[in-house]
Every structure is written in C-alpha cells, then in structure tokens.
Design an enzyme around this catalytic site. Structure first.
Site, PDB file in Angstrom:
ATOM      1  N   CYS A  32       0.851  -1.201   0.000  1.00  0.00           N
ATOM      2  CA  CYS A  32       0.000   0.000   0.000  1.00  0.00           C
ATOM      3  C   CYS A  32       0.887   1.251   0.000  1.00  0.00           C
ATOM      4  CB  CYS A  32      -0.921   0.002   1.212  1.00  0.00           C
ATOM      5  SG  CYS A  32      -1.978  -1.455   1.254  1.00  0.00           S
ATOM      6  N   TYR A  34       0.575   4.204   0.982  1.00  0.00           N
ATOM      7  CA  TYR A  34       0.657   5.094   2.138  1.00  0.00           C
ATOM      8  C   TYR A  34       1.085   4.393   3.420  1.00  0.00           C
ATOM      9  CZ  TYR A  34      -4.114   3.225   2.681  1.00  0.00           C
ATOM     10  OH  TYR A  34      -5.203   2.403   2.787  1.00  0.00           O
ATOM     11  N   GLY A  82       2.788  -5.211   9.247  1.00  0.00           N
ATOM     12  CA  GLY A  82       2.771  -6.364   8.337  1.00  0.00           C
ATOM     13  C   GLY A  82       1.415  -7.064   8.261  1.00  0.00           C
ATOM     14  N   CYS A 289      -6.632   6.228  22.691  1.00  0.00           N
ATOM     15  CA  CYS A 289      -5.463   7.009  23.132  1.00  0.00           C
ATOM     16  C   CYS A 289      -5.413   8.388  22.484  1.00  0.00           C
ATOM     17  CB  CYS A 289      -4.177   6.238  22.859  1.00  0.00           C
ATOM     18  SG  CYS A 289      -3.905   5.840  21.118  1.00  0.00           S
ATOM     19  N   CYS A 310       4.989   3.180  21.142  1.00  0.00           N
ATOM     20  CA  CYS A 310       3.706   3.223  20.441  1.00  0.00           C
ATOM     21  C   CYS A 310       3.895   2.680  19.034  1.00  0.00           C
ATOM     22  CB  CYS A 310       3.220   4.680  20.401  1.00  0.00           C
ATOM     23  SG  CYS A 310       1.951   5.021  19.175  1.00  0.00           S
ATOM     24  N   ASP A 311       2.812   2.160  18.470  1.00  0.00           N
ATOM     25  CA  ASP A 311       2.834   1.647  17.110  1.00  0.00           C
ATOM     26  C   ASP A 311       3.281   2.728  16.106  1.00  0.00           C
ATOM     27  OD1 ASP A 311       2.254  -0.146  15.009  1.00  0.00           O
ATOM     28  OD2 ASP A 311       0.301   0.794  14.721  1.00  0.00           O
ATOM     29  N   CYS A 352      -5.141  24.894  22.346  1.00  0.00           N
ATOM     30  CA  CYS A 352      -5.950  23.692  22.614  1.00  0.00           C
ATOM     31  C   CYS A 352      -6.565  23.760  24.012  1.00  0.00           C
ATOM     32  CB  CYS A 352      -5.098  22.431  22.504  1.00  0.00           C
ATOM     33  SG  CYS A 352      -4.574  22.046  20.832  1.00  0.00           S
ATOM     34  N   CYS A 355      -9.665  25.548  23.860  1.00  0.00           N
ATOM     35  CA  CYS A 355     -10.590  25.146  22.784  1.00  0.00           C
ATOM     36  C   CYS A 355     -11.908  24.622  23.363  1.00  0.00           C
ATOM     37  CB  CYS A 355      -9.925  24.065  21.945  1.00  0.00           C
ATOM     38  SG  CYS A 355     -10.993  23.302  20.728  1.00  0.00           S
ATOM     39  N   CYS A 361     -11.267  16.180  21.933  1.00  0.00           N
ATOM     40  CA  CYS A 361     -10.123  16.088  21.017  1.00  0.00           C
ATOM     41  C   CYS A 361      -8.790  15.903  21.736  1.00  0.00           C
ATOM     42  CB  CYS A 361     -10.083  17.354  20.153  1.00  0.00           C
ATOM     43  SG  CYS A 361      -8.658  17.436  19.054  1.00  0.00           S
TER      44      CYS A 361
HETATM   45  S1  SF4 Z   1       1.439   8.696  20.284  1.00  0.00           S
HETATM   46 FE1  SF4 Z   1       0.635   6.606  20.107  1.00  0.00          FE
HETATM   47  S2  SF4 Z   1      -0.268   6.196  22.094  1.00  0.00           S
HETATM   48 FE2  SF4 Z   1       0.000   8.429  21.947  1.00  0.00          FE
HETATM   49  S3  SF4 Z   1      -1.956   9.181  21.084  1.00  0.00           S
HETATM   50 FE3  SF4 Z   1      -0.597   8.797  19.361  1.00  0.00          FE
HETATM   51  S4  SF4 Z   1      -1.127   6.719  18.679  1.00  0.00           S
HETATM   52 FE4  SF4 Z   1      -1.902   6.960  20.777  1.00  0.00          FE
HETATM   53  S1  SF4 Z   2      -9.824  20.966  17.844  1.00  0.00           S
HETATM   54 FE1  SF4 Z   2      -8.288  19.729  18.905  1.00  0.00          FE
HETATM   55  S2  SF4 Z   2      -6.342  20.306  17.973  1.00  0.00           S
HETATM   56 FE2  SF4 Z   2      -7.811  21.902  17.465  1.00  0.00          FE
HETATM   57  S3  SF4 Z   2      -7.615  23.465  19.062  1.00  0.00           S
HETATM   58 FE3  SF4 Z   2      -9.255  22.062  19.703  1.00  0.00          FE
HETATM   59  S4  SF4 Z   2      -8.199  20.564  20.998  1.00  0.00           S
HETATM   60 FE4  SF4 Z   2      -6.600  21.578  19.791  1.00  0.00          FE
END
Ligand code: SF4
Ligand code: SF4
Length: 459
Positions: A32, A34, A82, A289, A310-311, A352, A355, A361
């Site tokens: 893929c 992306y 994978g 998360c 983190c992934d 933020c 916000c 968010c």
């Molecule tokens: S950094 Fe990883 S654990 Fe943290 S919000 Fe992003 S995806 Fe989730």
């Molecule tokens: S929408 Fe999300 S990223 Fe944008 S100002 Fe609000 S909390 Fe921050």
C-alpha cells in the site's frame, strides 16, 4: 461542550495497557502506497528472520498475562503487521494454546487481528469463529477509491479480494471492524463510503486519517519534529504529502458520515469516533489514546521482542528495551514510557487548552502535531481545523444523545426525537389541507376577502 479539565485519571501504572504485537514484523503481501509500517524493515539487519521465535512468543504471552493487575477478568492480545496471516493458521493455534496455559483461573483471553483480508479462507474463518477472534479488516471504500493506494507488489488493486473476505467473514459469522484510511482521494466521499460499507455488510467502522509529513521520506511517521519543521497554521497543506487528507477535508468527511448515520443508523451501525465523542459529551474521558489527555498505554512489540512506546513510534529513539532481557512490566511502567504518555498533555498548546471541544479532542495524536497555532506556539495538530469542525458540527446531536444516555435511555431514541421535531416543524410551516378556515380567516380561495364574506356566504 465545556472545556473544563475532568477529574484526574488513575495513576499511570494503574491504567490498563495493551501491546500491538507484530509477529511477522513489517512483512506484508500488499504494498500500500501510504503504509507507515513497511519501511520498518530498515530497522533490522538484512537476512533477519521475521517470524517471531517460539520462545519469544511464549515469553511474551506469559509476561503479558502476568503484568495485568490482580483481578483482571479479561486480557486482549492484538496481532498486527505487516500481515499476520502470512504466518498461517497453525501459528495462531499455537498462540491460543500458550494463552490457555498461562491464563489465570477464570480469566477470559480474547484476540484481535488486523488483516488486509487477502489470505482469508474457510480455514481462517473457522479458526476465528471457534476462538472468538475479532478481526480488523482494511478497506478504503468502493473499488475506485480502495485500489488507488491498496495495491499488491505487482501494482494490482486488492479490492475484489477484500470483498471476498467480507463475504467469508459474514458467512461464518466472524465479528469484524472495517478500517478505512481516509486520504486525499477518498476524503471527499464520506457519505458514499459510509453507504457502501453499510451495504456490503460492515457494521463497525473506524476512520483513520493519513497524515504523512512531506520532506521526511515515504511513510514518514513517529519522528520527532525539530523547531524549524513546525509550519504556520495557514500553510498546513504544504506540510504533508499529496496523499495526506487535508484538515478541512477530514472534518467534512466525518460530518458527512455523521449526517448519514444520525438519520437512520444509531444503534445499528457503530462508528468508533462517534462513540468516542459521545463518551466525552457524557463526561467520561474517551478510551481511544488519541482522544485522551495522556497516552502511553498502547505500546508496540516487534517480532524479536523489542518493545516501543507506540505503534506510530517504532523508531530507535522510542525503543524501550527487549522483553527477552527486561521484564515487560518494567518496560511498560518505566519512567521513560510515563514521560512519553505525559508529553501528550504537557506539550498541548494554550490554543488547545482554550478550545471549546478540547475534552473530545485533547489535541489528538502527538505524531500529527507539527503546526504552529495562529499566535505562533508550536505543537498544534495538523488536523485541528477538521476536528474542530466535526466536533462542533455534532455538538447539538451529542448533547441530545448524552441526555438520553444519562437518563438511561438508548441513544438511538434520538432518531425518533429528530423525526418528531421535523414533523412538528413541517406542521407549523405547512397549512393543514384538512383545516377548516374560521369565519374571520382569509378565504382559502385567494380572493383576499374574509372567509365569511366570500366562499362561506356562497355555501
Ligand atoms: S502517540 Fe501513540 S499512544 Fe500516543 S496518542 Fe498517538 S497513537 Fe496513541
Ligand atoms: S480541535 Fe483539537 S487540535 Fe484543534 S484546538 Fe481544539 S483541541 Fe486543539
């Protein structure tokens, strides 16, 4: 929605954690365009064996169960790649055997497996059903949208095989989620994609925005942003690749899906971000998360036992250690990992914090925070404008559903309430055809005279 900070969450080490495990590293039967994970091959030497060794697998399963707090009733293993199905059904049969060996009395073990669906056949489906696996299946919409980026190593689209996989999963009654990567191409087709997935039998949907920073190579993700890489708020589009969904585009995509869903599908179709938003409106911190105030409890583990924060941060700087040498529990609860998780909150810009939709968010994922706020502070999320648009758009309906949930009624009642309101509004706006005019009303024949002086007299 109020942006007041909710009460403090549990201590870092008391929070449940999970590990996305890559039993075959980044090896995949698709290519893929992306994919953020394919280039992780570069982290390991040439000639490396990608299949997780038996002793590492057994050690991981034992440690993962042991690290769960006392009294944990259910433990979920998450298998990713994978493409994990390249390992064959036997590998996962073996996993289930080891899990049963180490499960505490009365503990339920569940498994999730993320797949592109290419190899799914009757044997896989029988196995999934028998062992209660929950499947995540990647599909980006109808063929013209899906095949643009989800191609094999010969450049051929994979859509037909994914549809065949959906048919098999449904035939066997295996539970699955559809995962849609929202990109620049399919990002203008939210309602169409939603209807399409509903019509082919997907009931659980997740929408994952693709954001690739430009100038840092193909599949770029999870690399620290240096001070000179922050981009001004009004130059957002130039900060990402041409495949990346744009902020407003993503917001409109979600709004379009929501408008379809709220008409007829509440309680029948489940869209992860809508559930997360409702949670925030009810006053409970979202579980995903990216929408939590802090993170750090969703780790990743490579095929050789290397554990990463983190992934999306499988990079040398975020390697915590290897569970064959350091206990998994110590890595998961390390000060370094806690600092990683706390940084999500500690680096949130004032923009933020002020916000109006902050509680839903929370600045989303730090990997996407490479813009400057309008007043020049670093750390604003690239998708900010989209999330702000979406969360404000759903605010009235979320308030209504939150009220239902708080009064212990199903959120799906909102559909009846809305249609009743629409009918009442229509009633008020449209004269009833069967209404009999009163003597002093204007005559319905349009003469401009009073009814009593016109048609009523003639009657
Ligand atoms: S950094 Fe990883 S654990 Fe943290 S919000 Fe992003 S995806 Fe989730
Ligand atoms: S929408 Fe999300 S990223 Fe944008 S100002 Fe609000 S909390 Fe921050």
């Amino acid at each position: 929605m109020s942006n007041q900070t909710p009460s403090l969450t549990a201590q870092f080490t008391d929070q449940p954690f999970h590990v996305m495990t890559k039993p075959i590293g980044p090896i995949c039967n698709l290519d893929c365009t992306y994919c953020y994970y394919l280039h992780k091959e570069e982290l390991y030497p040439k000639g490396n064996k990608w299949k997780m060794a038996d002793d590492c697998l057994a050690s991981y399963i034992r440690q993962y169960i042991d690290a769960q707090p006392p009294g944990t009733a259910e433990v979920t293993f998450a298998w990713q790649g994978g493409e994990p199905t390249l390992l064959g059904v036997e590998f996962f049969e073996h996993c289930v055997e080891i899990q049963q060996q180490y499960a505490r009395p009365g503990m339920k073990i569940t498994n999730t497996l993320q797949t592109n669906g290419i190899l799914l056949d009757d044997d896989w489906c029988r196995f999934f059903l028998k062992n209660g696996f929950l499947i995540g299946l990647s599909i980006d919409g109808p063929a013209d949208l899906h095949d643009a980026y989800r191609i094999d190593h010969q450049g051929q689209g994979s859509h037909a095989k994914v549809i065949a996989a959906i048919r098999k999963l449904k035939k066997f009654g295996v539970e699955f989620n559809a995962l849609v990567v929202v990109n620049r191409l399919n990002g203008d087709h939210g309602a169409r994609i939603y209807r399409y997935l509903r019509d082919v039998g997907c009931q659980y949907l997740q929408f994952i925005p693709i954001v690739e920073r430009s100038g840092v190579g193909r599949h770029a993700e999870g690399q620290a942003v240096t001070a000179d890489q922050f981009t001004a708020f009004d130059a957002a589009a130039s900060a990402v690749s041409s495949r990346s969904v744009l902020p407003e585009q993503f917001g409109s995509f979600l709004c379009d899906v929501f408008d379809e869903w709220i008409q007829r599908d509440v309680g029948r179709m489940f869209v992860q971000i809508f559930d997360q938003a409702l949670s925030a409106w009810v006053g409970v911190e979202p579980s995903l998360c990216v929408f939590r105030r802090t993170c750090g409890r969703a780790l990743a583990m490579e095929h050789n036992g290397d554990v990463y924060s983190c992934d999306h941060y499988v990079e040398p700087d975020y390697r915590l250690g290897n569970l064959n040498f350091v206990p998994l529990e110590d890595l998961v609860n390390s000060g370094r990992q806690q600092a990683f998780g706390d940084a999500k909150l500690n680096t949130l810009p004032q923009y933020c914090l002020d916000c109006e939709v902050r509680n839903a968010c929370n600045g989303e994922c730090p990997k996407n925070r490479f813009l400057q706020t309008p007043d020049g502070q670093d750390g604003l999320n690239f998708l900010c404008a989209g999330y702000r648009k979406f969360f404000n758009h759903v605010d009235p309906a979320m308030q209504q559903m939150a009220a239902l949930v708080k009064s212990r009624r199903p959120a799906a009642l909102i559909m009846e309430q809305r249609s009743a309101t629409t009918a009442t509004t229509a009633d008020a706006a449209t004269p009833r055809s069967d209404a009999t005019p009163r003597r002093n009303d204007p005559c319905p024949c349009g003469s401009g005279k009073k009814y009593k002086s016109c048609c009523l007299r003639q009657r």
